[in-house]
Design an enzyme around this catalytic site. Sequence first.
Site, short mmCIF file in Angstrom:
data_model
loop_
_atom_site.label_atom_id
_atom_site.label_comp_id
_atom_site.label_asym_id
_atom_site.label_seq_id
_atom_site.Cartn_x
_atom_site.Cartn_y
_atom_site.Cartn_z
N ARG A 1 -97.80 7.97 25.43
CA ARG A 1 -97.70 9.33 24.91
C ARG A 1 -96.55 10.08 25.57
NH1 ARG A 1 -103.06 10.85 22.81
NH2 ARG A 1 -104.63 9.37 23.51
N ARG B 1 -80.65 57.11 15.44
CA ARG B 1 -79.47 56.83 14.62
C ARG B 1 -79.36 57.87 13.51
NH1 ARG B 1 -81.95 50.95 15.19
NH2 ARG B 1 -83.71 52.32 14.78
N HIS C 1 -103.37 20.16 13.93
CA HIS C 1 -101.98 20.54 14.15
C HIS C 1 -101.69 21.94 13.62
CE1 HIS C 1 -97.68 20.71 12.89
NE2 HIS C 1 -97.51 20.20 14.10
N TYR D 1 -83.83 52.24 32.11
CA TYR D 1 -84.77 52.15 30.98
C TYR D 1 -84.29 51.13 29.97
CZ TYR D 1 -81.48 54.95 28.15
OH TYR D 1 -80.38 55.39 27.47
N MET E 1 -93.89 15.21 19.54
CA MET E 1 -93.30 13.92 19.91
C MET E 1 -94.33 12.81 19.70
SD MET E 1 -91.01 15.20 23.13
CE MET E 1 -92.37 16.12 23.82
N GLU F 1 -70.42 49.42 24.30
CA GLU F 1 -70.59 48.35 23.31
C GLU F 1 -69.29 47.63 22.99
OE1 GLU F 1 -72.07 50.25 19.70
OE2 GLU F 1 -71.14 52.13 20.33
N ARG G 1 -104.65 20.85 29.88
CA ARG G 1 -103.43 21.66 29.95
C ARG G 1 -103.84 23.11 29.73
NH1 ARG G 1 -100.75 19.27 24.37
NH2 ARG G 1 -102.33 20.03 22.93
N GLY H 1 -75.05 49.21 24.16
CA GLY H 1 -75.33 48.81 22.78
C GLY H 1 -75.04 47.32 22.66
N THR H 2 -76.02 46.51 23.03
CA THR H 2 -75.76 45.08 23.19
C THR H 2 -75.65 44.35 21.85
OG1 THR H 2 -78.13 44.83 23.60
CG2 THR H 2 -76.65 44.86 25.51
N ASN H 3 -76.03 44.98 20.73
CA ASN H 3 -75.79 44.33 19.44
C ASN H 3 -74.29 44.16 19.21
OD1 ASN H 3 -78.54 44.48 19.12
ND2 ASN H 3 -78.49 46.16 17.66
N ASP H 4 -73.57 45.29 19.29
CA ASP H 4 -72.11 45.23 19.09
C ASP H 4 -71.41 44.55 20.26
OD1 ASP H 4 -71.71 46.17 16.55
OD2 ASP H 4 -71.43 48.26 17.13
N ARG I 1 -77.55 59.43 18.83
CA ARG I 1 -76.22 58.86 18.61
C ARG I 1 -75.56 59.56 17.44
NH1 ARG I 1 -75.81 52.66 16.89
NH2 ARG I 1 -76.38 53.53 14.88
N LYS J 1 -98.46 16.91 30.84
CA LYS J 1 -99.53 15.94 30.69
C LYS J 1 -99.63 15.04 31.93
CE LYS J 1 -99.81 13.99 26.63
NZ LYS J 1 -100.99 14.52 25.93
N SER K 1 -75.47 53.93 27.84
CA SER K 1 -76.48 53.15 27.13
C SER K 1 -75.77 51.93 26.55
CB SER K 1 -77.12 53.97 26.00
OG SER K 1 -78.07 53.20 25.31
N CYS L 1 -80.04 49.88 24.45
CA CYS L 1 -80.66 50.33 23.20
C CYS L 1 -80.43 49.36 22.05
CB CYS L 1 -80.16 51.72 22.82
SG CYS L 1 -78.39 51.80 22.47
N GLY M 1 -98.05 17.83 19.33
CA GLY M 1 -97.78 17.04 18.14
C GLY M 1 -96.32 16.83 17.80
#
Length: 879
Positions: free
Chosen positions: A93, A562, A456, A853, A104, A747, A337, A768-771, A618, A23, A766, A833, A102
């Site tokens: 403001r 899977r 809002h 990839y 703050m 992983e 803005r 396995g970023t979850n584990d 897998r 702002k 590959s 993956c 809205g």
Amino acid sequence: MVYAFGKTRTDGSGEMKKLLGGKGANLAEMTAIGLPVPAGFTITTDTCARYYAEGERLPSGLMEEVHRHIDLLAEETGKKFGDESQPLLVSVRSGAAASMPGMMDTILNLGLTDRAVEGLARATGNARFAYDAYRRLINMFGDVVKGVSHEHFEEAFSSLKRTLRVREDTDVTEEGLRELCTVYKKVYRDHVGEDFPQDPIEQLRQAIEAVFKSWNSERAISYRYLSGISGLNGTAVNVQSMVFGNMGEDSGTGVAFTRNPSTGENRFYGEFLVNAQGEDVVAGIRTPRPIEQMSDWNADVYAQLIKIKEKLQQHYRDMQDIEFTVERGVLYMLQTRTGKRTGQAAVRIACDMVDEGLIDEKEALLRIPADDLTQLLLPSFDPTAKNLADVLTRGLPASPGAAVGKPVFTAHEAVERYLGTGEPVILVRKETSPEDVDGMHSATGILTSTGGMTSHAAVVARGWGKCCVAGAGEIQIDAEAGVFTVKGRRFTRNDVISIDGSTGEVMAGSVPKIEPKLSDDFLKVMEWADRHRTLDVRANADTPEDAAKSREFGAEGIGLCRTEHMFFDGSRIRTMRRMILASEKEDRVEALAALLPYQREDFFGIFRAMDGLPVTIRLLDPPLHEFLPNDDESQAEMAKELGISVQRVKSRVSQLHEQNPMLGHRGCRLAVTYPEILEMQVRAIVEATIDCLHEGIRAMPEIMIPLVGVRRELELLRKHAEKVIEQVKRDREWTAALPIAIGTMIEIPRAALIADSIAEVADFFSFGTNDLTQLTFGYSRDDVNSFLPDYLHREILDKDPFQSLDQTGVGQLVEMGIRKGRSGDPKLKVGICGEHGGDPASIEFCQRVGMDYVSCSSFRVPIARLAAAQAALKQAKTD
């Protein structure tokens, strides 16, 4: 600490958003390009950071700087703070570097006192206006600065209106407003324990501190979390000389967008109110008029506004969200803005601006928030079914989409029902406020009975891609009773309603939805994205149907198939359970032989759908107990189906039980213990590949061995898989080459640490970023929600690490794994993956560390394609 903007002096510019907030930077920029902006000054975001660093105390010297800038304002406006003849009034403001509509606090008309209000009445010749402004200040100051609920003031106002026998605020006379100010000051004193301050500088000091405090309010923290905003210093404070839209029928206020923020159409779009202050528009207290009707009210001012709109759009080369006030026929610009917009609008505006020569296609790609493409892929209502729908009423089409759910009447109820049962709910409110953001986020749609397209509810819903219908005035809401009525019909928490955010229709019952059709603009953006990205984008898909859908969305292969998901259907699960319950290898092999045709059929269908593209399969990953029932009734039923005793079932379930199964007997460990499982799966892959090749289908399978943490695991299982491949080739009399890559998921942290050694026996990695995230943080992703909300709320973590990759911790392991893996084989193919493969911030990291990839759910493939292009363009800028 303080930067001025005005005709005599402007310190800042539009490039200073980090320091002055969006702002403040834009107020300085608008002033610099000659627009009619009321003068003022901005207290920097760095000062907010100092406020918190110094124990929530205003930094030394700040108020002295503020004093000097108030004197500057007095010189420029010819008015004085607290003066009895020409009082200077200001608005206070917030304004962070990232837009948080809205979230703050704002205070208007600051500087009015018992004496100054008389001066304002004399100076304007309008005592009613002066006392209306004063009562608004007492209300806002009490609410924002002192925490006196707005309801206390509203109750006092309602009581006075009943006494005066009037309905509307505008019907209250000058004498009534004088009396109301006295009543409001009593409400203030009763709840605060002191009189309303009569020193304007003290008002300003407290207001500045209140705005700083609002940075860490519950609603602001929730909004930042839900919107993925992090890493900011705090909020700036904008102090600006007041102009008044409530001085009579020749005054007004409005909010507008230079293009339609819902559809992207190149048409001026907005709303205005005559004889009102700006807060009346955005708070949804009165229903405003469309901006097109402004020319009927004041043609000259409307023509001037159109010229300013065009100038702003040409200057910023983007769609702008503007706020303006007309005081006695004179136009003033209060804000510009970059306008929040739907995904549909973002795509159309980007394409149109390229056609108009405002931006090039690279800039267009960077303009579209990748996650917002989700909205273009959302379902809409089936037109045939909708023609027969029971339409209750129509409101304003505030944010597109189709939502079906049961009504809830408070934000708290929305969160509870969503988290408790996961059932879709629609938040039904008279109007929403910043305190409702958690409930708005949990709801599948939002319905309000008042407010307009810039209220809002509308602004927040559009920013999130949430379906919203606003201003459905025929709806009467009784939140306490949990009921709304429309045209004499009554709807409770247990009824189902449907809302159409594209048309504003509210319908009884559940209306069927259909899949979206992608626009020509969307296809053009995808074409641009594919031209500029260097990362391939694959999909996670487990069935031929998923694979076909992925290809429709532009997937260039499957990065994660899977196989365990193929075993849960009817007869398959029974055969799988027979294999698990077998005590002898021969019995397991027999059961696996029965599963082989199913696996082969699935692989054949997937290879056919992905003809000519790689498919990474897998091998079985989850622990075997996941395929067995745990409750007595289901175990008895399974025993009966398989013709064995219940005791045998219970005994095997007990035998397979693990204290921590995610760290237990799963992944490659299963294949080491039960190599016959690997043999069946590899055989199915190879047989399906040969069957495809016979039919002219170019099957390109890749076998991925999960959860490897020791080189010898992969070495052993790779040799076993290669033996099976050769055996099947002999069995099928296949003599041609059959290149099937064999790689692993990285992983486990140890795998990243010894990636150079593992790469010697792997054709690809590959991640396995979850584990990997789970094991690096030591967080169970199944149980993390018991504490993660607190971590995010307290900003211990900026983001959920299971949604957006932790680049500083987990990211180090990924980067190390790639570097070490390629130290021996520079051409080692590397991908990701986990769920992070569809997250734009994580994709940018993948680009930076040199992956080949990313792979994500089919639905997010277009998002990943755009995010990959954006990552490549950003990298090219920095290189």
